[in-house]
Design a protein around this motif. Structure first.
Motif, PDB file in Angstrom:
ATOM      1  N   PRO A 137      25.828   8.329 -29.873  1.00 53.39           N
ATOM      2  CA  PRO A 137      25.903   8.021 -30.628  1.00 53.39           C
ATOM      3  C   PRO A 137      24.566   6.952 -31.613  1.00 53.39           C
ATOM      4  O   PRO A 137      24.730   7.621 -32.506  1.00 53.39           O
ATOM      5  N   ASP A 138      24.051   6.322 -30.645  1.00 54.64           N
ATOM      6  CA  ASP A 138      23.014   5.751 -31.727  1.00 54.64           C
ATOM      7  C   ASP A 138      21.858   6.355 -31.683  1.00 54.64           C
ATOM      8  O   ASP A 138      21.546   6.412 -33.254  1.00 54.64           O
ATOM      9  N   ILE A 139      21.536   6.889 -30.746  1.00 49.76           N
ATOM     10  CA  ILE A 139      19.612   7.945 -31.196  1.00 49.76           C
ATOM     11  C   ILE A 139      20.505   8.844 -32.147  1.00 49.76           C
ATOM     12  O   ILE A 139      19.798   9.263 -33.733  1.00 49.76           O
ATOM     13  N   ASP A 197      17.898   1.220 -32.808  1.00 54.31           N
ATOM     14  CA  ASP A 197      18.221   0.704 -34.129  1.00 54.31           C
ATOM     15  C   ASP A 197      17.472   1.766 -35.030  1.00 54.31           C
ATOM     16  O   ASP A 197      18.189   2.088 -36.070  1.00 54.31           O
ATOM     17  N   THR A 198      16.272   2.008 -35.205  1.00 57.07           N
ATOM     18  CA  THR A 198      15.184   2.782 -35.742  1.00 57.07           C
ATOM     19  C   THR A 198      14.632   3.652 -35.433  1.00 57.07           C
ATOM     20  O   THR A 198      14.209   3.317 -34.390  1.00 57.07           O
ATOM     21  N   LEU A 199      14.594   4.845 -35.645  1.00 60.21           N
ATOM     22  CA  LEU A 199      13.306   5.858 -35.415  1.00 60.21           C
ATOM     23  C   LEU A 199      12.473   6.605 -36.517  1.00 60.21           C
ATOM     24  O   LEU A 199      12.833   6.129 -37.159  1.00 60.21           O
ATOM     25  N   ALA A 200      10.884   6.468 -35.692  1.00 65.44           N
ATOM     26  CA  ALA A 200       9.827   7.010 -36.615  1.00 65.44           C
ATOM     27  C   ALA A 200       9.541   7.933 -35.714  1.00 65.44           C
ATOM     28  O   ALA A 200       8.832   7.464 -34.611  1.00 65.44           O
ATOM     29  N   LEU A 249       7.302   9.186 -30.562  1.00 59.38           N
ATOM     30  CA  LEU A 249       8.444   8.925 -31.844  1.00 59.38           C
ATOM     31  C   LEU A 249       8.667   7.724 -30.925  1.00 59.38           C
ATOM     32  O   LEU A 249       7.853   6.879 -29.821  1.00 59.38           O
ATOM     33  N   LEU A 250       8.386   6.581 -32.296  1.00 55.37           N
ATOM     34  CA  LEU A 250       8.194   5.396 -32.426  1.00 55.37           C
ATOM     35  C   LEU A 250      10.094   4.741 -32.463  1.00 55.37           C
ATOM     36  O   LEU A 250      10.503   5.442 -33.360  1.00 55.37           O
ATOM     37  N   ALA A 251      10.352   4.036 -31.707  1.00 60.39           N
ATOM     38  CA  ALA A 251      11.604   3.439 -31.280  1.00 60.39           C
ATOM     39  C   ALA A 251      12.047   2.103 -31.400  1.00 60.39           C
ATOM     40  O   ALA A 251      11.323   1.350 -30.805  1.00 60.39           O
ATOM     41  N   PHE A 305       7.456   2.961 -27.706  1.00 59.66           N
ATOM     42  CA  PHE A 305       6.750   4.373 -28.339  1.00 59.66           C
ATOM     43  C   PHE A 305       6.512   5.603 -27.471  1.00 59.66           C
ATOM     44  O   PHE A 305       6.269   5.112 -26.432  1.00 59.66           O
ATOM     45  N   LEU A 306       7.273   6.678 -27.887  1.00 59.39           N
ATOM     46  CA  LEU A 306       7.167   7.897 -26.269  1.00 59.39           C
ATOM     47  C   LEU A 306       6.612   8.878 -26.831  1.00 59.39           C
ATOM     48  O   LEU A 306       6.578   9.605 -28.090  1.00 59.39           O
ATOM     49  N   GLU A 307       5.655   9.669 -26.188  1.00 63.35           N
ATOM     50  CA  GLU A 307       4.939  10.244 -26.584  1.00 63.35           C
ATOM     51  C   GLU A 307       5.303  11.300 -25.119  1.00 63.35           C
ATOM     52  O   GLU A 307       5.033  10.720 -23.814  1.00 63.35           O
ATOM     53  N   HIS A 308       6.355  12.423 -25.168  1.00 65.91           N
ATOM     54  CA  HIS A 308       6.445  13.398 -24.319  1.00 65.91           C
ATOM     55  C   HIS A 308       5.817  14.601 -24.056  1.00 65.91           C
ATOM     56  O   HIS A 308       5.837  15.791 -25.582  1.00 65.91           O
ATOM     57  N   GLY A 309       4.539  15.204 -23.776  1.00 69.59           N
ATOM     58  CA  GLY A 309       3.508  15.978 -23.674  1.00 69.59           C
ATOM     59  C   GLY A 309       4.452  17.003 -22.781  1.00 69.59           C
ATOM     60  O   GLY A 309       4.839  17.248 -22.444  1.00 69.59           O
TER      61      GLY A 309
END
Length: 187
Positions: free
Chosen positions: A8-10, A41-44, A54-56, A64-68
């Protein structure tokens, strides 16, 4: 807008994104890097260190998550270590600059609407973290904060004061640019 059905939060944060291009994989992988009980709370979406991801903003930290295709990279910033947050928006994208623990991180290519919202919430959260114990964080002033007059202050001091006001959200980026120009143009 894409539906993710992660949790739900994501899902709520992803639903507020103006664009999820380049961050779909990271949104679905986000629960794997979150700590027990940590909520988003917030994503970008954006680019950091040459990679898109993705910045969470969570209730505990900025991640910051980068999943290559072959590797996953995670950079995290504890709110208590963040000393400054700057947002500079362009026509479509912008750059979020975070000063934390003596280093600077620039996350760019963030969709303007998403980045501005995240920067505002992040400034507020950092202000809460840095407020003295037992005191609420100072509220953003209703009227624009004044930049000290030239009366004896050198240009560098006035610019530093202005930068601090922008970092805590007391002046907008537009006010910052106008006041900075006025300081530099002053005799």
């Amino acid at each position: 807008m894409a539906r993710f059905d992660v949790r739900p939060d994501i899902d709520a944060a992803a639903g507020r994104l103006s664009n999820t291009m380049g961050a779909q994989r990271e949104i679905t992988e986000l629960p794997q890097i979150l700590r027990e009980g940590e909520t988003v709370d917030t994503l970008a979406s954006g680019q950091y260190g040459g990679g898109a991801g993705l910045l969470a903003m969570t209730d505990r930290r900025l991640v910051f998550l980068e999943h290559g295709a072959t590797a996953r990279r995670v950079a995290e910033f504890a709110y208590g270590s963040i000393s400054s947050v700057r947002w500079q928006g362009g026509m479509i994208f912008g750059t979020l600059t975070v000063l934390a623990a003596g280093s600077q991180a620039e996350i760019n290519q963030i969709p303007k609407q998403d980045g501005r919202a995240l920067a505002d919430r992040l400034r507020s959260r950092v202000a809460q973290e840095t407020a003295p114990a037992g005191q609420a964080a100072p509220a953003a002033p209703h009227a624009p904060a004044a930049v000290p007059a030239a009366g004896g202050q050198d240009v560098a001091t006035r610019l530093a004061t202005l930068e601090q006001l922008r970092a805590v959200g007391a002046v907008t980026d537009a006010e910052y640019r106008d006041r900075r120009a006025a300081i530099l143009d002053a005799p």
